[in-house]
Design a protein around this motif. Structure first.
Motif: not given
Length: 292
Positions: A147-169
């Motif tokens: 949905x973010x991609x449809x709204x032309x926003x790729x940055x917000x999912x990236x920030x949360x994805x990086x947070x997920x990887x760091x927190x998961x580690x």
């Protein structure tokens, strides 16, 4: 422009696989058997993520992009499509998660060939149970990212994805190497700690994605009553499946899986149909009917 959007989308889309890879590295430092158990469990729980989470997300992305451009109130159209997609994912993923949690030994039984024993199967079940707790969040999160991609926003999912990887580690390390000691259980169960930590982090990512998106396009998400109906139907199916499992004679696991999970699926579909869940009607309408 293409490369600027491609890299964030590529990383965000691959966050589940990246987290699984990190979990595999951590499990290699656990006692013998942990890494094979985790890999077997990953092979099973990645299936619903790919089949339902990623497929619905991929199909909805161009549809939401088109709705944003073609409707006078594009964001409202996107919100409606998002909510419909969330319901569709939940319809398939909730019974998948319940089956992993309640019937994980049966599901993992398909791997019980060669040197893999019943004890190994029960171990994989324990790892699957941890993963099942985050399965819904992980799959819903993929659709929110689209949905973010449809709204032309790729940055917000990236920030949360990086947070997920760091927190998961970090959380995965603690759950894998310290939680078994705190609970006074064998260290090999650290592999289940890895999937449990991934489940927790999956919910964190999904909630952040939903909260930020809701501030932009309005309230989205699954109605609690709808989730309760699906969970109740899946629980009833699991109870019947357990009855079938107990009643069956001793069969090879690869054969026993069909009547047990078959009963589970039929009960789930029957109850959701009786409850008037719209998704079951759409599913049945896609089944080709033989002409008279």
């Amino acid at each position: 422009g293409v490369l600027r959007n491609f890299v964030p989308a590529f990383v965000s889309r691959g966050v589940v696989q990246l987290s699984a890879y990190i979990d595999s590295i951590l499990s290699s430092y656990l006692p013998t058997g942990a890494i094979s158990g985790l890999l077997n469990a990953q092979a099973l729980y990645i299936l619903p993520v790919s089949l339902f989470g990623m497929s619905v997300s991929a199909a909805e992305l161009p549809a939401m992009s088109g709705a944003l451009e073609s409707h006078p109130d594009g964001r409202d159209a996107v919100r409606r499509r998002l909510d419909a997609g969330l319901r569709q994912i939940a319809f398939f993923v909730i019974p998948s998660a319940v089956s992993f949690l309640a019937l994980g030994d049966v599901v993992a039984g398909v791997l019980q060939v060669g040197r893999i024993t019943r004890t190994d199967t029960l171990y994989v079940w324990g790892i699957l149970a941890g993963a099942s707790l985050g399965l819904l969040a992980t799959t819903l999160g993929r659709l929110y990212s689209s949905t973010y991609y449809a709204l032309r926003d790729t940055r917000t999912p990236l920030r949360y994805a990086l947070l997920r990887v760091g927190l998961a580690t970090v959380l995965g390390y603690v759950f894998a190497f310290y939680l078994p000691r705190w609970l006074n259980i064998p260290d090999v169960w650290g592999a289940a700690g890895l999937t449990l930590s991934a489940a927790i982090v999956g919910w964190v990512e999904m909630i952040l994605l939903r909260r930020t998106l809701n501030s932009r396009i309005g309230k989205t998400g699954l109605p609690p009553a709808y989730v309760l109906k699906l969970v109740s139907a899946a629980a009833a199916g699991a109870a019947v499946a357990w009855g079938v499992k107990i009643a069956l004679p001793v069969l090879p696991p690869i054969i026993a899986v069909f009547p047990i999970l078959g009963a589970y699926g039929l009960v789930y579909l029957g109850i959701t149909a009786a409850l008037g869940i719209p998704e079951i009607s759409r599913l049945l309408s896609r089944i080709p009917r033989r002409r008279a």
